[in-house]
Design a protein around this motif. Structure first.
Motif, short mmCIF file in Angstrom:
data_model
loop_
_atom_site.label_atom_id
_atom_site.label_comp_id
_atom_site.label_asym_id
_atom_site.label_seq_id
_atom_site.Cartn_x
_atom_site.Cartn_y
_atom_site.Cartn_z
N ARG A 90 1.03 -1.27 0.03
CA ARG A 90 0.04 -0.10 0.01
C ARG A 90 1.03 1.32 0.07
O ARG A 90 1.80 1.36 1.00
N ARG A 91 0.67 2.23 -0.95
CA ARG A 91 1.42 3.34 -1.12
C ARG A 91 1.05 4.40 -0.41
O ARG A 91 -0.10 4.32 0.11
N PHE A 92 1.74 5.61 -0.15
CA PHE A 92 1.45 6.73 0.53
C PHE A 92 0.34 7.60 -0.33
O PHE A 92 -0.55 8.40 0.26
N GLN A 143 -6.79 11.91 -19.02
CA GLN A 143 -7.46 12.81 -18.14
C GLN A 143 -6.87 12.99 -16.75
O GLN A 143 -6.78 13.95 -16.12
N ARG A 144 -6.44 11.72 -16.18
CA ARG A 144 -5.98 11.73 -14.92
C ARG A 144 -4.36 11.68 -14.76
O ARG A 144 -3.83 11.08 -14.00
N PHE A 145 -3.71 12.18 -15.94
CA PHE A 145 -2.32 12.56 -16.16
C PHE A 145 -1.77 11.14 -16.35
O PHE A 145 -0.44 10.88 -15.96
N TYR A 152 -3.05 2.64 -25.92
CA TYR A 152 -3.12 1.90 -24.55
C TYR A 152 -2.46 2.44 -23.57
O TYR A 152 -1.50 3.38 -23.70
N LYS A 153 -2.71 2.24 -22.28
CA LYS A 153 -2.07 3.07 -21.06
C LYS A 153 -0.55 2.19 -21.02
O LYS A 153 -0.44 1.21 -20.95
N VAL A 154 0.45 3.28 -21.20
CA VAL A 154 1.55 2.68 -20.84
C VAL A 154 2.37 3.31 -19.47
O VAL A 154 3.25 2.69 -19.00
N ALA A 155 1.84 4.23 -18.98
CA ALA A 155 2.20 4.88 -17.65
C ALA A 155 1.17 5.45 -16.98
O ALA A 155 0.24 5.92 -17.17
N GLY A 156 1.16 4.91 -15.51
CA GLY A 156 0.05 5.39 -14.54
C GLY A 156 0.80 6.53 -13.69
O GLY A 156 2.09 6.72 -13.58
N SER A 157 -0.08 7.55 -13.13
CA SER A 157 0.42 8.44 -12.27
C SER A 157 -0.39 8.61 -11.10
O SER A 157 -1.53 8.46 -10.94
N ALA A 158 0.22 8.96 -9.90
CA ALA A 158 -0.29 9.16 -8.77
C ALA A 158 0.39 10.48 -8.15
O ALA A 158 1.63 10.60 -8.31
N ALA A 159 0.19 10.95 -7.00
CA ALA A 159 0.55 12.30 -6.41
C ALA A 159 0.43 12.43 -5.01
O ALA A 159 -0.61 11.96 -4.46
N1 LIG Z 1 2.86 -0.74 -14.23
C1 LIG Z 1 1.56 -0.21 -14.72
N2 LIG Z 1 1.70 1.04 -15.43
C2 LIG Z 1 0.63 1.33 -15.93
N3 LIG Z 1 -0.92 1.05 -15.95
C3 LIG Z 1 -1.00 0.05 -15.11
C4 LIG Z 1 0.20 -0.66 -14.56
N4 LIG Z 1 -0.32 -1.79 -13.79
C5 LIG Z 1 -1.66 -1.71 -14.27
N5 LIG Z 1 -2.02 -0.77 -14.81
C6 LIG Z 1 -3.31 -0.36 -15.44
O1 LIG Z 1 -3.62 0.70 -14.51
C7 LIG Z 1 -4.93 0.57 -13.95
C8 LIG Z 1 -5.32 1.04 -12.70
O2 LIG Z 1 -5.28 2.80 -13.24
P1 LIG Z 1 -5.64 3.84 -12.20
O3 LIG Z 1 -5.70 4.94 -12.86
O4 LIG Z 1 -6.93 3.31 -11.20
O5 LIG Z 1 -4.44 3.81 -11.39
P2 LIG Z 1 -3.18 4.90 -11.24
O6 LIG Z 1 -3.32 6.06 -10.53
O7 LIG Z 1 -2.70 4.91 -12.72
O8 LIG Z 1 -1.98 3.95 -10.65
P3 LIG Z 1 -0.72 4.79 -10.09
O9 LIG Z 1 -1.35 5.63 -9.11
O10 LIG Z 1 0.43 3.97 -9.25
O11 LIG Z 1 0.09 5.71 -11.35
C9 LIG Z 1 -5.04 -1.29 -13.86
O12 LIG Z 1 -6.17 -1.63 -13.56
C10 LIG Z 1 -4.39 -1.39 -15.17
O13 LIG Z 1 -5.11 -1.35 -16.29
#
Ligand SMILES: Nc1ncnc2c1ncn2[C@@H]1O[C@H](COP(=O)(O)OP(=O)(O)OP(=O)(O)O)[C@@H](O)[C@H]1O
Length: 357
Positions: A90-92, A143-145, A152-159
């Motif tokens: 669980r991250r912060f 939309q959520r950076f 296709y999603k290649v990078a997720g982001s959180a802050a």
């Molecule tokens: N390593 C990854 N990199 C990018 N997308 C991923 C990865 N692992 C899973 N995913 C996809 O992202 C979805 C979750 O996205 P969500 O927007 O809810 O979280 P997030 O805020 O992008 O996560 P994080 O905050 O760690 O970047 C998963 O259900 C999957 O489809």
């Protein structure tokens, strides 16, 4: 006309150095603890007139990383993860659940809060991804950076944002095992649930490049993009210099290679992040409805059974941690005493087994 005070507030101070720090640890708990220590150091630095900032790069052995306000049992297969030696962390920061392995790179921009600009950070990542993907690909910011390559999603982001400091981290799929990624993100609890925990937004995912990108090449691409950061209004453009601060940071050398970070406090924080109480015990309260033949409602609070609609079980199970290692022995006991019928016990056994140790 703006007052002098307002003018001073809106004209940002120059940054000191932007230092790139690369972790050699592949342990998600230690890396999250290091990120948090750098964030806390940044808060201290916010009092300086020219604060430094940094970009932390790290990778992890296979793990599922849930957001701060999420329910691990709804986001991943906890028992399957355990059986395959995939850690659950669980991250912060908030946001959704992602899967990491050595083919997934994490980049975390840790800056004074006054310099925190989600759009510019995402644009930095977009440009980096565009460079890695090569010509002919359409790389866009969602939309959520999050970053998408050809949809296709290649990078997720959180802050995480606090007084004085902020970080914005990205996880970047380079050569991740995508079959394992989707297998790990199958929920443990598939029964009906009532909760206000954050739900992940699931998207089709892809790796950005072929597996041959080395950490050296990534570091070069990152440094180059940061050097051009002022072109697109990124705070890094205001940094006096961009330099590689420390490579191969690990528990043994963190105190000497990253000034202002204590090895002991990183270790203590990693141990806390690794604990069941943090990963599962911090799950927002929820209710789970088991269908017939059980037909009962369980309320789970702080990772423990807080209430149970079946009064025969209440005195045994209320107050117990919501984990297979504790609950399955009770099912065995109930079987021996004939307290419940076989079909109900079978259902309970299957349900509890999915919760993980
Ligand atoms: N390593 C990854 N990199 C990018 N997308 C991923 C990865 N692992 C899973 N995913 C996809 O992202 C979805 C979750 O996205 P969500 O927007 O809810 O979280 P997030 O805020 O992008 O996560 P994080 O905050 O760690 O970047 C998963 O259900 C999957 O489809």
């Amino acid at each position: 006309m703006p007052t002098l005070a307002a003018a001073t507030r809106t004209s940002p101070k120059l940054l000191g150095e932007l230092k790139i720090i690369q972790s050699a640890s592949r342990d998600i708990f230690w890396n999250l603890a290091l990120e948090d220590a750098l964030f806390r150091r940044q808060k201290e630095q916010s009092k300086l007139s020219k604060p430094d900032c940094c970009l932390l790069i790290y990778r992890n052995k296979p793990c599922v990383v849930i957001g701060s306000f999420q329910n691990p049992w709804l986001e991943c297969g906890v028992r399957d993860a355990e059986q395959q030696a995939v850690s659950v962390a669980r991250r912060f920061s908030g946001g959704g659940t992602v899967y990491h392995d050595l083919g997934n790179w994490n980049l975390s921009l840790i800056t004074p809060s006054a310099w925190y600009k989600r759009e510019a950070n995402a644009e930095f990542m977009r440009r980096l991804c565009e460079r890695l993907a090569g010509p002919g690909n359409q790389v866009t910011v969602g939309q959520r950076f999050d970053i998408f390559n050809n949809s296709y999603k290649v990078a997720g982001s959180a802050a995480k944002l606090a007084q004085g400091a902020a970080y914005h981290h990205f996880c970047l799929l380079m050569s991740t095992d995508l079959t394992r990624l989707s297998a790990c993100l199958r929920p443990s609890i598939r029964e009906q649930v009532v909760t206000n925990a954050t739900s992940s937004i699931r998207s089709p995912v892809a790796n950005i490049v072929n597996p041959s990108v080395s950490s050296k090449l990534l570091l070069a691409a990152v440094t180059d993009e940061l050097a051009h950061a002022s072109d697109f209004g990124h705070p890094a453009g205001a940094a006096a210099t961009i330099s590689v601060g420390a490579l191969d940071v690990c528990p043994e050398n963190v105190a000497s290679s990253v000034p202002g970070v204590s090895a002991l406090s990183v270790q203590e924080s990693a141990d806390r992040l690794r604990s069941w109480d943090w990963v599962f015990g911090r799950t927002p309260k929820f209710q789970c409805q088991l269908p017939s033949p059980c037909s009962m409602t369980l309320t789970i609070d702080k990772g423990h059974i807080a209430d149970l609609s079946d009064c025969r079980l209440r005195s045994f199970l209320v107050g117990q941690p919501f984990r297979a290692s504790v609950l399955l022995p009770y099912v065995d006991c109930f079987r021996q005493t004939g307290l419940l019928d076989g079909a109900v016990l079978d259902q309970l056994e299957r349900f509890f087994a999915r919760l993980g140790h």
